[in-house]
Enzyme design. Structure first.
Site, PDB file in Angstrom:
ATOM      1  N   LYS A  45      40.027 -15.334 -21.484  1.00 23.13           N
ATOM      2  CA  LYS A  45      39.352 -16.101 -20.217  1.00 23.13           C
ATOM      3  C   LYS A  45      40.011 -15.977 -18.818  1.00 23.13           C
ATOM      4  O   LYS A  45      39.459 -16.154 -17.727  1.00 23.13           O
ATOM      5  CB  LYS A  45      39.268 -17.626 -20.442  1.00 23.13           C
ATOM      6  CG  LYS A  45      38.246 -17.993 -21.942  1.00 23.13           C
ATOM      7  CD  LYS A  45      38.422 -19.442 -21.965  1.00 23.13           C
ATOM      8  CE  LYS A  45      37.359 -19.809 -22.910  1.00 23.13           C
ATOM      9  NZ  LYS A  45      37.374 -21.406 -22.969  1.00 23.13           N
ATOM     10  N   ASP A  95      33.120 -24.993 -18.883  1.00 26.20           N
ATOM     11  CA  ASP A  95      33.972 -25.642 -20.025  1.00 26.20           C
ATOM     12  C   ASP A  95      34.023 -27.171 -19.680  1.00 26.20           C
ATOM     13  O   ASP A  95      33.663 -28.309 -20.302  1.00 26.20           O
ATOM     14  CB  ASP A  95      35.477 -25.214 -20.206  1.00 26.20           C
ATOM     15  CG  ASP A  95      35.562 -24.007 -21.173  1.00 26.20           C
ATOM     16  OD1 ASP A  95      34.530 -24.057 -22.050  1.00 26.20           O
ATOM     17  OD2 ASP A  95      36.308 -23.302 -21.055  1.00 26.20           O
ATOM     18  N   ALA A 118      47.836 -27.986 -22.595  1.00 29.95           N
ATOM     19  CA  ALA A 118      47.947 -27.487 -21.251  1.00 29.95           C
ATOM     20  C   ALA A 118      47.343 -26.126 -21.256  1.00 29.95           C
ATOM     21  O   ALA A 118      47.849 -25.173 -20.089  1.00 29.95           O
ATOM     22  CB  ALA A 118      49.286 -27.678 -20.704  1.00 29.95           C
ATOM     23  N   GLY A 148      34.259 -31.793 -31.188  1.00 32.26           N
ATOM     24  CA  GLY A 148      33.990 -30.678 -29.854  1.00 32.26           C
ATOM     25  C   GLY A 148      32.768 -29.976 -30.013  1.00 32.26           C
ATOM     26  O   GLY A 148      32.535 -29.154 -29.336  1.00 32.26           O
TER      27      GLY A 148
END
Length: 296
Positions: A81, A118, A145, A260
């Site tokens: 990503k 996202d 994080a 999720g």
């Protein structure tokens, strides 16, 4: 036979996109995009492209997307990503702010644009599954994080959360994340120690797990929920399994729980609409189909 030869054979000249990662066999993205292709009667294909985590392999991917007429773009998952970003022709401002790309759109001139859906997927699933939750109601705690956390923190800041509590095993990474997204209007981003994670849940309206802890094949998430208000929502972005240990514990004490899968489904909308030119919605039928593909 290379992965590129394989996907070209699967596409058979039709417009196509793919999920790109390493490894990639576990991805359920083909099931969710395949549902929309079938639902809307689109003669297209969505497959998998395993791409090794090095610059040469990513350069080969970018060249393939640019040079293949029926390629429309791709989704990106771990570990690509961030590393893909310098190789793209343009990064959408929202994705540049997040510092990660999960969707690549091939433009009519053949150039490649990086986007990030996202945060959108996270917020859409939150609104659907916890309709009474209000961003301005109180603090939110975020575990982790990484790349997903960056998109989620950005979306929560933009939604107006008055205080964010970041909790990560490597505290320096959480500090960097907090510095990057602290709003200019005086709202707080507080970085708590991992050892103090249980007490950091005191008074929060929402707890979000963005780590891989609790995922199939990963260590469990060790988290005491005694300080978590019973009115708080608990959101685990893991979707294998759908019912993580965190969600099971939270559900047992009466908290509203969000798995999720909703985020996965909603984040896919941006790419699909750009690649195949049809607006799509997430439905209960699609959720059941993808859950079945997961074996859930």
């Amino acid at each position: 036979m290379s992965a590129y030869t394989t996907i070209l054979g699967e596409a058979r000249g039709r417009p196509f996109a793919a999920i790109v990662g390493w490894p990639i066999a576990h991805s359920r993205s083909p099931a969710l995009h395949g549902f929309w292709l079938k639902q809307h009667g689109i003669d297209g294909h969505y497959g998998r492209l395993p791409v090794e985590p090095n610059r040469a392999a990513l350069e080969e991917l970018v060249a393939f997307l640019r040079d293949t007429p029926n390629a429309r773009g791709c989704n990106l998952t771990l570990p690509h990503k961030i590393d893909i970003m310098p190789l793209l022709d343009r990064i959408e401002p929202a994705a540049a702010r997040i510092g990660a790309v999960n969707t690549v759109i091939k433009q009519p001139d053949g150039s490649l644009e990086g986007r990030n859906s996202d945060g959108f997927g996270f917020m859409e699933a939150l609104r659907y599954n916890a309709p009474t939750w209000r961003a301005d109601a109180g603090p939110v705690a975020v575990l982790g994080a990484g790349g997903a956390a960056r998109a989620i923190v950005a979306s929560l800041v933009d939604a107006g959360v008055p205080e964010l509590r970041l909790i990560n095993r490597t505290r320096s990474t959480a500090i960097d994340l907090g510095v990057a997204f602290t709003p200019a209007d005086g709202r707080q981003i507080v970085v708590d120690h991992w050892e103090d994670r249980a007490r950091a849940l005191d008074g929060v309206t929402l707890l979000v797990n963005t780590t891989s802890l609790g995922m199939t094949g990963k260590p469990p998430l060790d988290l005491d929920l005694a300080h978590l208000p019973h009115s708080a929502a608990v959101y685990d972005i893991v979707y294998t399994p759908l019912e993580t240990g965190l969600l099971a514990a939270a559900r047992g004490r009466g908290n509203r729980c969000i798995d999720g899968l909703g985020m996965l489904l909603h984040q896919g909308r941006m790419g699909f609409e750009a690649w195949f030119g049809v607006a799509v919605d997430v439905s209960a039928e699609q959720r059941r189909a993808v859950a079945a593909d997961l074996g859930a």
